[in-house]
Design an enzyme around this catalytic site. Structure first.
Site, short mmCIF file in Angstrom:
data_model
loop_
_atom_site.label_atom_id
_atom_site.label_comp_id
_atom_site.label_asym_id
_atom_site.label_seq_id
_atom_site.Cartn_x
_atom_site.Cartn_y
_atom_site.Cartn_z
N HIS A 105 -3.77 -6.50 -10.63
CA HIS A 105 -2.47 -5.89 -10.34
C HIS A 105 -1.45 -6.23 -11.42
CE1 HIS A 105 -3.27 -4.25 -6.34
NE2 HIS A 105 -3.96 -5.34 -6.09
N HIS B 1 0.82 -1.21 0.00
CA HIS B 1 0.00 0.00 0.00
C HIS B 1 0.85 1.25 0.00
CE1 HIS B 1 -3.79 -2.24 1.63
NE2 HIS B 1 -3.55 -2.47 0.35
#
Length: 413
Positions: A380, A248
């Site tokens: 992703h 993150h």
């Protein structure tokens, strides 16, 4: 300067298409997207998740914009699941998941899921997928009514099914994906308020990063008071892990640059500086810190590894963040990291035999499935093949629609 050679644009394009090919069997019989196993077969014993379905709509819409044959029907079929099976016709919004009969598996309505519905709908609108404009109108209305919190300028994390009671929790994960979604929505609709919302959330992240030396807190009370101890007893929770999440930090490093490029002179102060800080902290704390290459999943608040498993999405976000910072600064150090982390993906994560990428490795880079069994998600990895070839603004689908997907030649040989 690194001696590693980054992948060429042609290789990135081929890898993107290989990933999309792995997901061609994703449509679930009940509607939406199935959880895929290690070979790309639908695991029909698992629920149909809104976040996986939305990401599937998004990536196959991107595939259609790239001209990949067969992507549009997959995007259309999974989008139909968002309009029907996963949608709550009684109270509005979307269930988190449904079982094989189409019955909801829980009653909560999460911002995380709804942000991905907005992203899916916006990409599908650009790609011309049937039903996408109506889905986007519905998703944005629900977000504005229930998840956008004025005057604080952030998001509510979760409601009950009827949207009558919110949970006493706020989270940075849902905030992060809300930034991604509202940037895309603003690009598609041309409505500036969506971009401005991304800026307001980003300004809070700038303050958090400065206060916590680049290790972003993930969990908060209803008043946005920081909770640094949540899930200490369940540190590998897939959505709310304890401690600082390396991936993150990298993802925020990239997103802040997208916000900066989108808002221009109206962007909050400190976005580039904070992007640098987050990237440097994640690389220092997370990369190759325990005797083997790869990123650890989480650390404690002193930067010591907590969960040492290697998640595929963390490497993908590292690649994308390095590419974004190199594009923004032209500094060679980011190009070196980009090449280094692609080399790691090719050696350890990319499954050349069975397709896609291993979603989880153990601390010695052997395939493991304690947190992420199978290969349920292309999002992703697909974005890691696209973001290095695209500008920082507009968002992916809008950039591809104007033909810039292969024009940048940013990092490739």
């Amino acid at each position: 300067m690194s001696d590693l050679v980054p992948p060429s644009d042609d290789w990135l394009d081929a890898e993107c298409r290989r990933l999309l090919d792995f997901g061609r069997r994703v449509v679930h019989p009940v509607g939406g997207a199935a959880w895929l196993d290690d070979d790309g077969e639908p695991d029909l014993a698992r629920p149909v998740h809104t976040w996986i379905t939305s990401r599937t709509v998004h990536v196959f819409s991107l595939g259609h914009l790239l001209g990949v044959e067969g992507c549009a029907p997959i995007a259309a079929a999974t989008l139909d699941g968002l309009r029907t099976t996963l949608h709550d016709a009684e109270h509005g919004g979307w269930f988190t998941a449904v079982d094989a009969t189409g019955a909801p598996t829980g009653t909560a309505k999460s911002c995380y899921d709804h942000a991905f519905v907005m992203l899916a709908a916006s990409s599908a609108v650009v790609a011309g997928i049937p039903g996408a404009p109506a889905l986007l109108a519905d998703a944005t209305a629900v977000f504005e009514r229930h998840f956008w919190e004025e005057p604080v300028g952030r998001v509510v994390d979760e409601w009950d099914r009827s949207f009558s009671q919110s949970a006493p929790y706020r989270g940075l994960n849902s905030s992060m994906h809300s930034v991604e979604a509202v940037l895309a929505v603003g690009d598609v609709t041309g409505e500036r308020r969506w971009h401005e919302r991304a800026g307001r959330i980003a300004s809070y992240v700038v303050a958090l990063a400065e206060a916590h030396d680049g290790r972003l807190p993930e969990h908060f009370g209803a008043d946005w008071s920081v909770d640094l101890e949540l899930n200490r007893d369940r540190p590998d929770d897939p959505f709310k892990p304890f401690g600082a999440t390396i991936g993150h930090g990298l993802e925020w490093a990239r997103l802040l640059l997208h916000v900066d490029a989108t808002l221009g002179d109206d962007a909050p102060a400190g976005l580039l500086e904070t992007s640098r800080l987050l990237f440097a902290r994640a690389a220092a704390d997370g990369w190759d810190v325990d005797g083997a290459p790869g990123f650890v999943y989480t650390t404690d608040w002193d930067g010591m590894p907590v969960v040492r498993n290697r998640m595929h999405w963390v490497a993908a976000e590292g690649i994308a963040a390095a590419a974004a910072l190199h594009r923004r600064t032209s500094e060679e150090a980011y190009a070196d990291r980009y090449a280094q982390w692609w080399a790691y993906v090719v050696e350890h994560l990319r499954d050349a035999d069975r397709g896609s990428w291993h979603h989880e490795l153990d601390p010695r880079n052997r395939p493991q499935a304690s947190v992420w069994p199978g290969k349920p998600d292309l999002y992703h990895a697909v974005q890691a093949t696209l973001l290095p070839r695209l500008p920082l603004s507009p968002s992916l689908a809008s950039a591809l629609a104007v033909g810039r997907g292969r024009a940048s030649g940013m990092m490739g040989a």
